[in-house]
Design an enzyme around this catalytic site. Structure first.
Site, mmCIF file in Angstrom:
data_model
loop_
_atom_site.group_PDB
_atom_site.id
_atom_site.type_symbol
_atom_site.label_atom_id
_atom_site.label_comp_id
_atom_site.label_asym_id
_atom_site.label_seq_id
_atom_site.Cartn_x
_atom_site.Cartn_y
_atom_site.Cartn_z
ATOM 1 N N ARG A 124 0.837 -1.205 0.000
ATOM 2 C CA ARG A 124 0.000 0.000 0.000
ATOM 3 C C ARG A 124 0.877 1.262 0.000
ATOM 4 N NH1 ARG A 124 -3.170 -3.671 -0.502
ATOM 5 N NH2 ARG A 124 -5.301 -3.728 0.273
ATOM 6 N N SER A 139 -10.614 -0.748 3.325
ATOM 7 C CA SER A 139 -9.825 -0.860 4.564
ATOM 8 C C SER A 139 -9.461 0.533 5.062
ATOM 9 C CB SER A 139 -8.520 -1.610 4.308
ATOM 10 O OG SER A 139 -8.778 -2.874 3.788
ATOM 11 N N GLU A 165 -4.938 3.740 6.365
ATOM 12 C CA GLU A 165 -4.655 3.521 4.943
ATOM 13 C C GLU A 165 -5.283 4.650 4.135
ATOM 14 O OE1 GLU A 165 -6.360 1.641 1.597
ATOM 15 O OE2 GLU A 165 -5.744 -0.279 2.442
HETATM 16 N N1 EPU Z 1 -10.357 -10.830 10.261
HETATM 17 C C1 EPU Z 1 -11.032 -10.876 11.466
HETATM 18 N N2 EPU Z 1 -12.077 -10.012 11.653
HETATM 19 C C2 EPU Z 1 -12.466 -9.123 10.706
HETATM 20 C C3 EPU Z 1 -11.769 -9.077 9.491
HETATM 21 C C4 EPU Z 1 -10.707 -9.935 9.277
HETATM 22 O O1 EPU Z 1 -10.708 -11.662 12.341
HETATM 23 O O2 EPU Z 1 -13.426 -8.408 10.957
HETATM 24 C C5 EPU Z 1 -9.278 -11.807 10.017
HETATM 25 C C6 EPU Z 1 -9.749 -12.866 9.016
HETATM 26 O O3 EPU Z 1 -10.373 -13.923 9.655
HETATM 27 C C7 EPU Z 1 -8.468 -13.299 8.376
HETATM 28 C C8 EPU Z 1 -7.627 -12.042 8.396
HETATM 29 O O4 EPU Z 1 -8.201 -11.170 9.356
HETATM 30 O O5 EPU Z 1 -7.806 -14.257 9.155
HETATM 31 C C9 EPU Z 1 -7.502 -11.368 7.056
HETATM 32 O O6 EPU Z 1 -8.772 -10.961 6.587
HETATM 33 P P1 EPU Z 1 -9.072 -10.712 5.018
HETATM 34 O O7 EPU Z 1 -8.611 -11.861 4.208
HETATM 35 O O8 EPU Z 1 -10.501 -10.291 4.924
HETATM 36 O O9 EPU Z 1 -8.118 -9.541 4.605
HETATM 37 P P2 EPU Z 1 -7.624 -8.216 5.327
HETATM 38 O O10 EPU Z 1 -6.215 -8.371 5.731
HETATM 39 O O11 EPU Z 1 -8.605 -7.823 6.373
HETATM 40 C C10 EPU Z 1 -6.674 -7.188 3.103
HETATM 41 C C11 EPU Z 1 -6.754 -5.874 2.370
HETATM 42 C C12 EPU Z 1 -8.085 -5.737 1.634
HETATM 43 C C13 EPU Z 1 -8.189 -6.886 0.648
HETATM 44 C C14 EPU Z 1 -8.107 -8.213 1.433
HETATM 45 C C15 EPU Z 1 -8.101 -9.421 0.534
HETATM 46 C C16 EPU Z 1 -5.351 -4.353 3.664
HETATM 47 C C17 EPU Z 1 -5.329 -3.169 4.577
HETATM 48 N N3 EPU Z 1 -6.580 -4.785 3.313
HETATM 49 O O12 EPU Z 1 -7.701 -7.163 4.098
HETATM 50 O O13 EPU Z 1 -8.037 -4.538 0.886
HETATM 51 O O14 EPU Z 1 -9.419 -6.842 -0.079
HETATM 52 O O15 EPU Z 1 -6.852 -8.252 2.183
HETATM 53 O O16 EPU Z 1 -6.888 -9.488 -0.146
HETATM 54 O O17 EPU Z 1 -4.295 -4.843 3.283
HETATM 55 C C18 EPU Z 1 -8.639 -2.230 0.816
HETATM 56 O O18 EPU Z 1 -7.430 -1.980 0.752
HETATM 57 O O19 EPU Z 1 -9.510 -1.323 0.818
HETATM 58 C C19 EPU Z 1 -9.076 -3.619 0.954
HETATM 59 C C20 EPU Z 1 -10.355 -3.945 1.130
#
Ligand code: EPU
Length: 336
Positions: free
Chosen positions: A161, A236, A332
């Site tokens: 990012r 995010s 972010e």
């Molecule tokens: N998780 C939780 N609770 C929540 C959300 C997530 O426990 O409410 C846990 C999930 O269970 C999982 C982990 O966190 O173990 C990761 O969750 P997820 O795969 O949904 O991805 P993320 O790390 O929360 C990132 C990006 C998203 C992108 C997703 C999928 C960042 C800041 N965010 O989210 O990007 O869509 O991976 O690749 O890196 C964005 O930048 O606007 C965005 C949505």
């Protein structure tokens, strides 16, 4: 090119925050872009899709809406194409255009809000793929000198990012077009991240195409992330924090169920969504704003929240995460 006065920015930011811009101009050619810069505005806010910003006050500046359009195939080999895309094209429309022509590389980045010209600034990413994986170069105008410069992938210094446009060159250039290299055959699918494989399996697909991968990503995103056309949000709100291995070990002992990704020998990435959910904020609603019910990393405006309401909530969350986990959450989203 008409410069309008006192325009509401509500339709131009996906959080749906209603603040006014002192001056506003939408440009659909580089000539008009240069003309707008030639007015030497005392302050300037460059606006793409408005999908990564939280407006907390009226904007005492010229808001320059980049509305340059066009997608052109500029070269072809047996296996790849290079495509030049104007900055004002909507990102997901570009992904759909690629799928239509069977050009591969962007399918995991389906349904990300925002425009093509702002995508390199934060090196958008999702489901194991980042913009930088298909990025070749971009053209950008220097705001002071109004000269055009081409930035190669190396020049852009992409990170998680992050890019040079958020760091050393912040506020100095306006990206006008981006060149991507995409596969035209033998597509390299990336299906091993998150729920993509499960989603494909549930749909009974054994040999997925890039179109199938896109459909899977769209379906996963729709199940977790609010549609900004219905509920105001900026995806995010925070970055996933990267912490040292020693700190990670301490936290893991305390919270054995904490998800993590090892980044290097001495660092781990922790999902901010998990930290926020564990702190009890997931789904919390205050008047017309809150933390999304299905993804704690996303703050939402259910109606007429102000930018300050959402900013205050984000600070409350940062303080709680610091107190409980001793981890700093970085936003972010750009806060203006
Ligand atoms: N998780 C939780 N609770 C929540 C959300 C997530 O426990 O409410 C846990 C999930 O269970 C999982 C982990 O966190 O173990 C990761 O969750 P997820 O795969 O949904 O991805 P993320 O790390 O929360 C990132 C990006 C998203 C992108 C997703 C999928 C960042 C800041 N965010 O989210 O990007 O869509 O991976 O690749 O890196 C964005 O930048 O606007 C965005 C949505």
């Amino acid at each position: 090119m008409i410069i309008k006065k006192n325009i509401s920015l509500k339709p131009f930011n996906t959080f749906g925050i209603d603040v006014n811009a002192k001056e506003f101009v939408s440009v659909d050619s580089t000539e008009d872009l240069v003309k707008a810069l030639d007015t030497n505005p005392s302050d300037l806010l460059v606006l793409g899709g408005g999908s990564n910003m939280l407006l907390t006050k009226s904007i005492d500046a010229l808001v320059l809406h980049i509305n340059l359009k066009g997608i052109t195939v500029i070269s072809k080999s047996d296996t790849h194409v290079k495509v030049q895309v104007a900055a004002g094209e909507n990102w997901h429309d570009l992904v759909c255009w690629c799928l239509n022509y069977n050009f591969g590389g962007l399918e995991n980045l389906s349904l990300i809000p925002g425009n093509v010209g702002t995508a390199p600034i934060q090196n958008i990413g999702a489901y194991g793929v980042e913009l930088k994986d298909s990025f070749v170069s971009c053209e950008a105008i220097n705001i002071q000198t109004k000269t055009v410069k081409t930035f190669t992938k190396e020049d852009c210094n992409f990170g998680y990012r992050n890019s040079i446009f958020k760091q050393a060159l912040k506020g100095q250039y306006i990206i006008t077009s981006v060149v991507f290299e995409l596969s035209s055959q033998n597509h390299q699918l990336k299906t091993n991240y998150g729920a993509i494989e499960t989603e494909l399996k549930n749909a009974g697909i054994e040999h997925p195409t890039i179109q199938d991968v896109s459909k899977a990503v769209v379906s996963i995103r729709k199940s977790k992330l609010p549609d900004p056309k219905i509920i105001g949000n900026s995806g995010s709100f925070f970055k996933n924090p990267i912490i040292s291995t020693s700190k990670f070990k301490g936290l893991q002992a305390q919270f054995p169920q904490m998800p993590s990704y090892q980044i290097s020998e001495d660092s781990f990435k922790i999902p901010a969504g998990w930290l926020i959910e564990t702190s009890g904020f997931k789904g919390k609603t205050f008047d017309s704003y809150g933390v999304h019910t299905k993804q704690a990393l996303v703050l939402v405006n259910y109606g007429d929240a102000s930018g300050l309401d959402i900013l205050n909530l984000s600070i409350q969350i940062q303080n709680a995460i610091k107190f409980i986990f001793d981890v700093d959450l970085e936003t972010e989203v750009n806060i203006l």
